[in-house]
Design a protein around this motif. Structure first.
Motif, mmCIF file in Angstrom:
data_model
loop_
_atom_site.group_PDB
_atom_site.id
_atom_site.type_symbol
_atom_site.label_atom_id
_atom_site.label_comp_id
_atom_site.label_asym_id
_atom_site.label_seq_id
_atom_site.Cartn_x
_atom_site.Cartn_y
_atom_site.Cartn_z
ATOM 1 N N THR A 122 -18.729 25.775 -6.429
ATOM 2 C CA THR A 122 -18.800 27.380 -6.149
ATOM 3 C C THR A 122 -19.930 28.433 -5.415
ATOM 4 O O THR A 122 -20.842 27.980 -5.254
ATOM 5 N N LEU A 123 -19.698 29.297 -4.721
ATOM 6 C CA LEU A 123 -20.971 30.097 -4.438
ATOM 7 C C LEU A 123 -20.618 31.362 -4.972
ATOM 8 O O LEU A 123 -21.395 31.851 -4.394
ATOM 9 N N ARG A 124 -20.040 31.060 -5.930
ATOM 10 C CA ARG A 124 -20.775 32.721 -6.731
ATOM 11 C C ARG A 124 -21.816 32.134 -8.708
ATOM 12 O O ARG A 124 -20.863 31.626 -9.074
ATOM 13 N N PRO A 125 -22.543 32.469 -8.559
ATOM 14 C CA PRO A 125 -23.490 32.482 -9.308
ATOM 15 C C PRO A 125 -23.228 32.589 -10.946
ATOM 16 O O PRO A 125 -23.645 31.601 -11.214
ATOM 17 N N GLU A 126 -22.295 33.915 -10.760
ATOM 18 C CA GLU A 126 -21.879 32.917 -12.604
ATOM 19 C C GLU A 126 -20.915 32.149 -12.564
ATOM 20 O O GLU A 126 -21.163 31.464 -13.897
ATOM 21 N N ASP A 135 -28.503 28.869 -13.318
ATOM 22 C CA ASP A 135 -28.512 29.532 -12.789
ATOM 23 C C ASP A 135 -29.435 29.882 -11.780
ATOM 24 O O ASP A 135 -29.759 30.550 -10.931
ATOM 25 N N ARG A 136 -29.131 28.646 -11.201
ATOM 26 C CA ARG A 136 -30.781 28.364 -9.744
ATOM 27 C C ARG A 136 -29.607 27.689 -8.419
ATOM 28 O O ARG A 136 -29.251 27.353 -7.504
ATOM 29 N N HIS A 137 -28.079 28.791 -8.654
ATOM 30 C CA HIS A 137 -27.634 28.918 -7.933
ATOM 31 C C HIS A 137 -28.182 29.308 -6.561
ATOM 32 O O HIS A 137 -28.202 28.378 -5.122
ATOM 33 N N ALA A 138 -29.168 30.430 -6.304
ATOM 34 C CA ALA A 138 -29.644 30.395 -4.978
ATOM 35 C C ALA A 138 -30.513 29.446 -5.040
ATOM 36 O O ALA A 138 -31.034 28.754 -3.044
ATOM 37 N N ASP A 139 -31.161 28.665 -5.681
ATOM 38 C CA ASP A 139 -31.868 26.844 -5.270
ATOM 39 C C ASP A 139 -31.051 26.085 -4.463
ATOM 40 O O ASP A 139 -31.532 25.588 -3.130
ATOM 41 N N VAL A 140 -29.882 26.220 -5.199
ATOM 42 C CA VAL A 140 -28.738 25.822 -4.066
ATOM 43 C C VAL A 140 -28.735 26.043 -3.121
ATOM 44 O O VAL A 140 -28.875 25.210 -1.184
#
Ligand code: SAM
Length: 339
Positions: A122-126, A135-140
């Motif tokens: 997904t491109l959506r962190p939530e 909650d580490r979408h930004a790290d991916v």
């Protein structure tokens, strides 16, 4: 080259370096607790490199490091460097969820790793929070950028689940395009560990095509020399390419040249196989390379597995294992076998 009963060569090996993971994706590790492989059973890098050397002497040319999450294994670049010394490996790849990739990408490149596949559902962190309890979408995203920055060809793996992320197909194509990556949509599979699987959640290759051709126009297949590749590739009218792994609705076991080595040295001839072959015991009990080679070669010669096609023939399909079956033997888990 050795071949199995269906003339399929032993050509590709996935090496799981750990059964641990720092995500809890609902399609792979949905439970609160797991039974882990005992620490002392985990192969050292030297043991992995030796076994891989025996596999390559029998014809394996493609090796993929996976897990669990492979970057949880301390100093993974050191293993990549050891494997790079093996001249029979012509394709050394890594599958990772990307959380720890930003800090290792350069070292992996220097070690000689050839390419990287990052799971991005997904491109959506939530949504990642709901899908993978993280909650580490930004790290991916940072990991993907670092891999591209280090010069790796990057693929993105997206498991498509109805009602969860099937509204992001176009967004993921666009993301991949702008990040010089290629997305591979994976049909949700009923593998060990996917205890929440049901047929109605599977978004088929046909449906993925319908959505994308509705948005972009005619989609053309990309002819491939490598008939054993798990993904079929396609091209949009503007030249953008993407892949679909349709192992659930349209498996092609007849071309499967892949097998999997778990972190504790158990060798699986098929993702769906009931049992694996223990290579750790002979390895640690002093078996010679020739003896291990005989064991691996003769086992492959008897291989008749075609698990995904057999699953397709099951009338009322449900998860491959229920929880008690997985707890009884963690080798049945996808995160142990290596995706
Ligand atoms: N941790 C790494 C990662 O996330 O890429 C490597 C291991 S993971 C098990 C490898 C791949 O297996 C991932 O790309 C994931 O999408 C896929 N996978 C796991 N469970 C699956 C399922 N039930 N259906 C389809 N693909 C699955």
């Amino acid at each position: 080259m050795i071949v199995d009963r269906f003339e399929r060569p032993l050509a590709s090996l996935r090496v799981s370096v750990t059964d641990r993971c720092n995500l809890r994706c609902r399609y792979c590790m949905p439970e609160q607790e797991y039974v882990w492989l005992p620490k002392q059973s985990i192969l050292t890098f030297e043991e992995i490199a030796r076994l891989v050397g025996i596999f390559t002497s029998l014809g394996v040319g493609k090796v993929r490091l996976t897990g669990g999450e492979p970057l949880l294994r301390h100093d993974l670049p050191a293993l990549a460097a050891m494997l790079t010394q093996n001249r029979d490996i012509r394709d050394l790849a890594l599958t990772t969820n990307g959380l720890l990739l930003a800090r290792s990408a350069q070292a992996l490149k220097q070690a000689g790793l050839g390419r990287v596949t990052v799971s991005l559902d997904t491109l959506r962190p939530e949504r990642m929070q709901a899908l993978a309890r993280s909650d580490r979408h930004a790290d991916v995203l940072a990991g993907i950028a670092a891999a591209r920055g280090a010069g790796f060809p990057v693929k993105l793996n997206t498991v498509v689940i109805r009602g969860v992320n099937d509204d992001e197909l176009v967004d993921l194509i666009e993301f991949a395009r702008t990040h010089q990556a290629e997305v591979r949509f994976i049909e949700y599979m009923d593998v060990g560990g996917a205890t929440g699987w049901s047929a109605d959640q599977v978004v088929s290759q046909r449906e993925i095509h319908e959505v994308l051709s509705g948005r972009y126009g005619t989609i053309a297949p990309v002819p491939s020399q490598d008939l054993s590749a798990p993904a079929e590739r396609f091209r949009l009218p503007d030249g953008t390419t993407f892949g679909i792994v349709s192992s659930t609705t349209a498996p092609f076991c007849r071309a499967c040249d892949r097998s999997r080595l778990t972190a504790d040295g158990t060798w699986f001839l098929c993702l769906y196989a009931e049992r694996g072959i223990d290579l750790r015991e002979p390895l640690r009990n002093g078996a010679s390379d020739a003896a291990l080679s005989d064991l691996i070669g003769s086992t492959w010669g008897r291989r008749t597995d075609r698990g995904a096609e057999e699953r397709l023939g099951v009338k009322h399909r449900s998860p491959l294992y229920q929880l008690d079956g997985l707890r009884a033997d963690p080798h049945r888990e996808m995160h142990t076998r290596g995706g």
